[in-house]
Design an enzyme around this catalytic site. Sequence first.
Site, PDB file in Angstrom:
ATOM      1  N   HIS A  14      32.004 -12.453  15.719  1.00 55.14           N
ATOM      2  CA  HIS A  14      32.582 -11.140  16.027  1.00 55.14           C
ATOM      3  C   HIS A  14      31.726 -10.099  15.301  1.00 55.14           C
ATOM      4  O   HIS A  14      31.645 -10.121  14.068  1.00 55.14           O
ATOM      5  CB  HIS A  14      34.018 -11.170  15.476  1.00 55.14           C
ATOM      6  CG  HIS A  14      34.915 -10.072  15.899  1.00 55.14           C
ATOM      7  ND1 HIS A  14      36.160 -10.317  16.456  1.00 55.14           N
ATOM      8  CD2 HIS A  14      34.807  -8.737  15.817  1.00 55.14           C
ATOM      9  CE1 HIS A  14      36.771  -9.162  16.685  1.00 55.14           C
ATOM     10  NE2 HIS A  14      35.967  -8.180  16.307  1.00 55.14           N
ATOM     11  N   HIS A  66      17.670   8.359   8.516  1.00 57.66           N
ATOM     12  CA  HIS A  66      17.069   7.420   9.467  1.00 57.66           C
ATOM     13  C   HIS A  66      17.686   6.038   9.322  1.00 57.66           C
ATOM     14  O   HIS A  66      18.279   5.723   8.295  1.00 57.66           O
ATOM     15  CB  HIS A  66      15.549   7.335   9.261  1.00 57.66           C
ATOM     16  CG  HIS A  66      15.140   6.740   7.944  1.00 57.66           C
ATOM     17  ND1 HIS A  66      15.195   7.438   6.755  1.00 57.66           N
ATOM     18  CD2 HIS A  66      14.673   5.499   7.615  1.00 57.66           C
ATOM     19  CE1 HIS A  66      14.771   6.659   5.767  1.00 57.66           C
ATOM     20  NE2 HIS A  66      14.457   5.480   6.260  1.00 57.66           N
ATOM     21  N   HIS A  94      15.085  11.943   4.632  1.00 60.54           N
ATOM     22  CA  HIS A  94      15.468  12.355   5.981  1.00 60.54           C
ATOM     23  C   HIS A  94      16.299  11.241   6.643  1.00 60.54           C
ATOM     24  O   HIS A  94      15.873  10.083   6.653  1.00 60.54           O
ATOM     25  CB  HIS A  94      14.191  12.622   6.779  1.00 60.54           C
ATOM     26  CG  HIS A  94      14.442  13.327   8.054  1.00 60.54           C
ATOM     27  ND1 HIS A  94      13.980  14.589   8.310  1.00 60.54           N
ATOM     28  CD2 HIS A  94      15.155  12.957   9.140  1.00 60.54           C
ATOM     29  CE1 HIS A  94      14.385  14.964   9.512  1.00 60.54           C
ATOM     30  NE2 HIS A  94      15.099  13.981  10.029  1.00 60.54           N
ATOM     31  N   CYS A 109      38.983 -11.974  14.090  1.00 62.91           N
ATOM     32  CA  CYS A 109      40.199 -11.501  14.773  1.00 62.91           C
ATOM     33  C   CYS A 109      41.417 -11.765  13.881  1.00 62.91           C
ATOM     34  O   CYS A 109      42.312 -10.925  13.776  1.00 62.91           O
ATOM     35  CB  CYS A 109      40.386 -12.199  16.118  1.00 62.91           C
ATOM     36  SG  CYS A 109      39.265 -11.615  17.404  1.00 62.91           S
ATOM     37  N   SER A 114      12.746   5.313   1.248  1.00 64.82           N
ATOM     38  CA  SER A 114      11.587   5.966   0.661  1.00 64.82           C
ATOM     39  C   SER A 114      11.450   7.402   1.171  1.00 64.82           C
ATOM     40  O   SER A 114      10.599   8.146   0.730  1.00 64.82           O
ATOM     41  CB  SER A 114      10.307   5.169   0.905  1.00 64.82           C
ATOM     42  OG  SER A 114      10.217   4.777   2.241  1.00 64.82           O
ATOM     43  N   ASN A 136      19.399   2.704   5.118  1.00 64.09           N
ATOM     44  CA  ASN A 136      19.338   2.904   3.666  1.00 64.09           C
ATOM     45  C   ASN A 136      19.468   4.401   3.431  1.00 64.09           C
ATOM     46  O   ASN A 136      18.590   5.149   3.813  1.00 64.09           O
ATOM     47  CB  ASN A 136      17.993   2.446   3.095  1.00 64.09           C
ATOM     48  CG  ASN A 136      17.676   0.988   3.407  1.00 64.09           C
ATOM     49  OD1 ASN A 136      18.576   0.178   3.603  1.00 64.09           O
ATOM     50  ND2 ASN A 136      16.409   0.656   3.462  1.00 64.09           N
ATOM     51  N   LYS A 179       0.812  -1.212   0.000  1.00 63.92           N
ATOM     52  CA  LYS A 179       0.000   0.000   0.000  1.00 63.92           C
ATOM     53  C   LYS A 179       0.844   1.259   0.000  1.00 63.92           C
ATOM     54  O   LYS A 179       0.301   2.347  -0.063  1.00 63.92           O
ATOM     55  CB  LYS A 179      -0.892   0.028   1.247  1.00 63.92           C
ATOM     56  CG  LYS A 179      -1.949  -1.055   1.281  1.00 63.92           C
ATOM     57  CD  LYS A 179      -2.776  -0.936   2.559  1.00 63.92           C
ATOM     58  CE  LYS A 179      -3.494  -2.223   2.878  1.00 63.92           C
ATOM     59  NZ  LYS A 179      -3.435  -2.529   4.296  1.00 63.92           N
TER      60      LYS A 179
HETATM   61 ZN   LIG Z   1      12.717  15.651   7.032  1.00 67.08          ZN
HETATM   62 ZN   LIG Z   2      37.034 -12.075  17.072  1.00 67.17          ZN
END
Ligand SMILES: [Zn+2]
Ligand SMILES: [Zn+2]
Length: 340
Positions: free
Chosen positions: A299, A165, A163, A198, A160, A152, A22
């Site tokens: 890790h 986020h 701003h 590591c 989409s 994203n 939607k």
């Molecule tokens: Zn905004």
């Molecule tokens: Zn590690």
Amino acid sequence: MSELRKDPIIGRWVIIATDRGKRPTDFVSTEPFGGPASCPFCEGNEFMTPPEIYSVRDKDSLANAKGWNIRVVPNKFPALRIEGTVQREGVGMFDKMSGIGAHEVIIETPDHTDLLHKRTPERIVELLDTYQKRTNDLKLDKRLIYAMIFKNEGERAGASLTHPHSQIIATPIVPKRVKEEIDGSLEYYGYKMRCVFCDIIQEEKRFGTRIIYENVSFISFCPFASRFPFEIWLLPKRHMSGFSTLTRQEMFELSDCLSVTMRRLAISLGEPQYNWMLHTEPIGTVPRNPWPDIGEHYHWHFEIIPKLTRVAGFEWGTGFYINPTPPEDAAEFLRSVDIE
Ligand SMILES: [Zn+2]
Ligand SMILES: [Zn+2]
Ligand SMILES: [Zn+2]
């Protein structure tokens, strides 16, 4: 209601998210990235989002009103919903599960154009702290097994709204990509008794050619087998399987490493669009837990993927990636820009 469906051949779960169909922006290709006046994430437009779950705000300000630095709200078009129980069902040979989960949006700043690389390290610490607090809160919900934090940035990266986020999607299963990583690290641990991440950090420090930046506790580099141009991994140098055990001091170090790395990326490539993903250990108890020693072999890390190429037929068909930029060249380019 969304549902999870399992591919019977390779075991990959897919979220069939009916509610998201939607989304008007899915169908409109005009400027979907309206300015601050119509942006639900801008300061002053708090009424346009569902009520906040968490916020970092001035002491004397009220919830869902002005005076905040960070707001966390439920996604208005969630891929998964928090209400209900996890029900598994067979449909002939197929497996499905009810679409239970959490889908939250972390509005990182009240300012529409305040991209991450422009923010002070203190502001980035607030964001990381929010990531940690929300993860720890979702951990209390015993139905949820994994919490994926991702960002994203830009339309090509799947956003989409422009701003700034991030999002968290918590699921009742461990996602396949994460499972593959944990299985891979267990296999390495099985014959070397060491953490593969590591070992990679040691190796990257020995070569130095792929490193972008490091401080006392964190390192960022372009991985040896980068799938994409300018792919970046960022890891704690101390072995730790979960992001939630990060200390306050380490959070400042992480903020510094992210800030420098993202500034280098933004300046060298002209603020490219990107995704980042936080890969960490599961938040819940995995059924018939295949990784009782996960604290030893896994890790946590960030993966940052600038959107510079498009995934096409060969990649979709094979799982192979064709990367036109050697990671050594990418890292050298990122190190060479002046970020002052
Ligand atoms: Zn905004
Ligand atoms: Zn590690
Ligand atoms: Zn990863």
